[in-house]
Motif scaffolding. Structure first.
Motif, short mmCIF file in Angstrom:
data_model
loop_
_atom_site.label_atom_id
_atom_site.label_comp_id
_atom_site.label_asym_id
_atom_site.label_seq_id
_atom_site.Cartn_x
_atom_site.Cartn_y
_atom_site.Cartn_z
N ASN A 116 0.81 -1.21 0.00
CA ASN A 116 0.00 0.00 0.00
C ASN A 116 0.85 1.27 0.00
N ILE A 117 2.15 1.12 0.15
CA ILE A 117 3.02 2.29 0.02
C ILE A 117 2.90 2.87 -1.39
N ASP A 118 2.74 2.01 -2.37
CA ASP A 118 2.61 2.46 -3.76
C ASP A 118 1.40 3.37 -3.96
N PRO A 119 0.16 2.95 -3.64
CA PRO A 119 -0.96 3.88 -3.83
C PRO A 119 -0.89 5.11 -2.96
N LEU A 120 -0.32 4.98 -1.75
CA LEU A 120 -0.17 6.18 -0.90
C LEU A 120 0.71 7.22 -1.58
N CYS A 121 1.80 6.75 -2.18
CA CYS A 121 2.69 7.68 -2.89
C CYS A 121 1.98 8.31 -4.08
N ILE A 122 1.21 7.50 -4.81
CA ILE A 122 0.52 8.02 -5.99
C ILE A 122 -0.51 9.08 -5.60
N ILE A 123 -1.22 8.85 -4.49
CA ILE A 123 -2.22 9.82 -4.02
C ILE A 123 -1.56 11.18 -3.76
N VAL A 124 -0.35 11.15 -3.21
CA VAL A 124 0.37 12.40 -2.93
C VAL A 124 0.97 12.99 -4.21
N TYR A 139 8.96 0.77 -3.60
CA TYR A 139 7.56 1.10 -3.85
C TYR A 139 7.40 2.54 -4.33
N VAL A 140 8.21 3.44 -3.80
CA VAL A 140 8.15 4.84 -4.24
C VAL A 140 8.53 4.93 -5.73
N LEU A 141 9.58 4.23 -6.11
CA LEU A 141 10.00 4.22 -7.51
C LEU A 141 8.90 3.66 -8.41
N LEU A 142 8.24 2.60 -7.98
CA LEU A 142 7.15 2.02 -8.78
C LEU A 142 5.99 3.00 -8.90
N ALA A 143 5.72 3.76 -7.85
CA ALA A 143 4.63 4.74 -7.91
C ALA A 143 4.93 5.83 -8.94
N VAL A 144 6.15 6.35 -8.95
CA VAL A 144 6.53 7.36 -9.93
C VAL A 144 6.48 6.78 -11.35
N ALA A 145 6.93 5.53 -11.49
CA ALA A 145 6.88 4.87 -12.80
C ALA A 145 5.45 4.75 -13.29
N GLU A 146 4.50 4.43 -12.40
CA GLU A 146 3.10 4.33 -12.78
C GLU A 146 2.56 5.67 -13.30
N ILE A 147 2.90 6.74 -12.60
CA ILE A 147 2.39 8.05 -13.02
C ILE A 147 2.88 8.39 -14.42
N PHE A 148 4.13 8.11 -14.69
CA PHE A 148 4.69 8.42 -16.01
C PHE A 148 4.17 7.47 -17.09
N ALA A 149 4.13 6.18 -16.79
CA ALA A 149 3.85 5.19 -17.85
C ALA A 149 2.39 4.78 -17.92
N SER A 150 1.79 4.42 -16.79
CA SER A 150 0.42 3.89 -16.81
C SER A 150 -0.61 4.99 -17.07
N VAL A 151 -0.53 6.10 -16.35
CA VAL A 151 -1.48 7.19 -16.57
C VAL A 151 -1.37 7.71 -18.01
N THR A 152 -0.15 7.87 -18.48
CA THR A 152 0.05 8.37 -19.84
C THR A 152 -0.47 7.37 -20.87
N GLY A 153 -0.31 6.08 -20.60
CA GLY A 153 -0.83 5.08 -21.52
C GLY A 153 -2.33 5.15 -21.65
N LEU A 154 -3.05 5.30 -20.52
CA LEU A 154 -4.50 5.46 -20.55
C LEU A 154 -4.90 6.68 -21.37
N GLU A 155 -4.22 7.79 -21.08
CA GLU A 155 -4.50 9.05 -21.79
C GLU A 155 -4.26 8.89 -23.29
N TYR A 156 -3.14 8.27 -23.65
CA TYR A 156 -2.78 8.11 -25.06
C TYR A 156 -3.77 7.20 -25.78
N ALA A 157 -4.18 6.11 -25.11
CA ALA A 157 -5.12 5.17 -25.72
C ALA A 157 -6.42 5.88 -26.07
N TYR A 158 -6.88 6.76 -25.19
CA TYR A 158 -8.14 7.46 -25.46
C TYR A 158 -7.98 8.52 -26.54
#
Length: 573
Positions: A381-389, A465-484
């Motif tokens: 849960n460290i990962d989603p906590l980091c993403i929320i911030v 976990y912090v590194l994975l959270a930052v990676a998600e913001i850059f890669a996963s969020v952008t992928g969703l945005e790009y797909a749409y």
């Protein structure tokens, strides 16, 4: 100034202006000119209220999903109430736990394709979410009822889990394929406009930045929902598994209620027929006709004198029997755009392979360390906590700061950064695992067969976990945005589901690592995943680095064409 019919290009009535422009201008707003596009600061628009109902629905669905999956690794790996061991129920060991976890993730991200077909062909997004939500509740009930103590003692835990995984995975696909495009569809303004702020300064409201903001907050809601695993893992450790699964089940009833409450506010698109079968026929026609054209010396040239794309040979205008084909030239062009946008997803399975370590092998890793009084599976849960911030920070500070410096972080750059940081996270996990194996008293057998943990604090996992959270913001969020953004309107559900399908590809890759996903091979597991992600980061950038400049040119050309077709009143005068 007040809203006038003439504010929208040409002389449309108010209703027509809303339909054609997606917006009726309010006070202190006007349509943007070319000079405005070049000189004014670009900002995101306000997110419509209807979008927040969809975001709240996604929050509740993710609360349920992460709430039930949070205890899965312990539930499967460890025996039921074994003295001196972590909480468990099935006692299948780490191989079975990781394998079933990967299967569930694979199944959850294959089914969105089915969900997209159902939404496009028959039900539409709104009804698809409703129907599959009911299926979701059934799966949650199966999982809860088979996790009560008498059921576990009777041996019903494993078959109940398998049945629930299949049911919930099917429902997840139906919901996920529709909810993300539906939240974006709530913002209907298609043309940039200028807004005068209270300070008197004018800014340009940019649809692209608005979509970026919508998906940032959408992903933020996902990760707030993911914090449910804190509650369910605590319930698992201090009470039992059945209340840990009951809480997310009850939340999904709330999810369905919230989604239904917003029904009168939504922009709802009707089903227009699934594009999957038609797309297959177009692809087959393009291959067949392009081969025939080359063999017969009938190569068609475009306006620049270059041979047309092979898919263009499927256009009715280039086929002798075009009138009977059942599709238009425009559909072929849209399919070509969709295929081109999907190429960028090819490297994502390796990213999801990295991300998936967080829900299985990294949980087992924390079980080999001293976690104090908290459950080992709470660490994820460290990962989603980091993403929320971090998401509000990126949305309101980091990305605008780069834009003010004239350094727009466009999608390919953001995704490349995400991939690189994910590789670093896996390299860090390998280092942590090496330290665990080097520390007693159990060394490379910590956590196995009722063994305790080594004398090393689980806090050392936090940077990973912090590194994975930052990676998600850059890669996963952008992928969703790009797909749409890159998908033609008629293909958004299917392109979005193809992006989700890359997650299933990551699960397939994870199966290949199942042989080393346990002691004493976890250092090799994390190291190979890190190296693979690093190699694909370089490959991704080399293959797609030109996409950012190309997309910017096409976006500019699209605005110019729209202005030419629908000139603003000041220009017409």
């Amino acid at each position: 100034m007040p809203v006038e019919e003439a504010e929208c290009p040409q002389s449309f009535s108010k209703g027509e202006s809303e339909e054609r422009c997606g917006k009726v201008l309010g006070e202190n707003e006007r349509w943007a000119t070319e000079a405005d596009m070049a000189t004014l600061r670009h900002v995101a628009d306000r997110i419509p209220a209807a979008a927040f109902f969809v975001v709240a629905t996604e929050f509740c669905e993710r609360f349920t999903y992460y709430g039930i999956t949070g205890p899965f690794q312990n539930y499967i790996q460890n025996g039921y109430r074994v003295p001196g061991s972590r909480p468990g129920a099935i006692g299948g060991g780490q191989h079975l736990a990781t394998g079933l976890s990967n299967f569930f993730q694979f199944w959850c991200y294959v089914t969105p394709i089915l969900g997209a077909i159902v939404a496009d062909q028959w039900l539409g997004k709104f009804k698809t979410i409703l129907v599959f939500s009911l299926v979701y509740i059934v799966g949650d009930l199966i999982l809860t009822l088979t996790s009560i103590p008498p059921a576990i003692r009777a041996g019903a835990a494993l078959p109940g889990l398998a049945t629930a995984m299949v049911t919930i995975g099917l429902a997840t696909g139906g919901v996920k394929s529709s909810v993300s495009p539906m939240v974006a569809e709530q913002y209907t303004c298609t043309r940039p406009f200028v807004r005068r702020l209270k300070s008197g300064r004018e800014v340009l409201v940019d649809r692209e930045l608005t979509m970026q903001s919508v998906f940032n907050w959408f992903y933020w809601a996902i990760n707030v929902g993911a914090l449910s695993a804190i509650a369910t893992t605590e319930l698992e450790a201090n009470v039992d598994f059945w209340p840990a699964f009951l809480l997310p089940t009850l939340m999904f009833v709330v999810c369905l209620s919230v989604f239904w409450m917003g029904r009168r506010r939504y922009v709802i698109t009707q089903p227009t027929g699934s594009v999957v079968v038609r797309a297959y026929r177009v692809l087959a026609a393009g291959v067949r006709n392009s081969r025939a054209a080359r063999a017969q010396g009938r190569v068609v040239l475009d306006d620049d004198g270059e041979p047309v794309h092979w898919l263009s040979y499927a256009k009715p205008s280039l086929c002798p029997d075009g009138a009977q084909l059942g599709w238009s030239d425009r559909f072929v062009d849209e399919l070509r755009v969709a295929l081109r946008s999907c190429k960028i997803f090819l490297c994502y399975p390796v990213f999801w392979l990295c991300y998936g370590q967080m829900s299985n092998n990294m949980i087992s890793q924390s079980g080999q360390m001293n976690t104090g009084r908290v459950p080992n599976d709470i660490m994820q849960n460290i990962d989603p906590l980091c993403i929320i911030v971090l998401i509000p920070l990126f949305d309101k500070v980091v990305y605008p700061a780069f834009r003010r410096c004239g350094m727009e972080l466009r999608p390919v750059v953001r995704i490349t950064c995400g991939f690189l940081i994910a590789a670093l996270a896996m390299a860090y996990a390998a280092i942590v695992q090496h330290l665990i194996y080097s520390t007693g008293p159990y060394y490379k057998t910590a956590g196995d067969d009722g063994h305790g943990f080594n004398d090393i604090s689980a806090a050392i996992q936090v940077p990973g976990y912090v590194l994975l959270a930052v990676a998600e913001i850059f890669a996963s969020v952008t992928g969703l945005e790009y797909a749409y953004k890159q998908a033609p309107e008629s293909m958004r559900s299917i392109v979005m589901s193809l992006f989700l399908f890359t997650n299933a590809g990551g699960s397939v890759l994870a199966f290949c690592f199942n042989g080393i996903a346990a002691n004493p091979h976890l250092v090799e597991n994390f190291s190979i995943v890190a190296g693979l992600m690093g190699a694909f980061t370089v490959l991704f950038y080399l293959c797609f680095r030109h996409y950012d400049a190309r997309d910017a040119r096409e976006a500019s050309r699209s605005v110019e064409l729209e202005r030419a077709e629908k000139p603003a009143p000041s220009e017409a005068a």
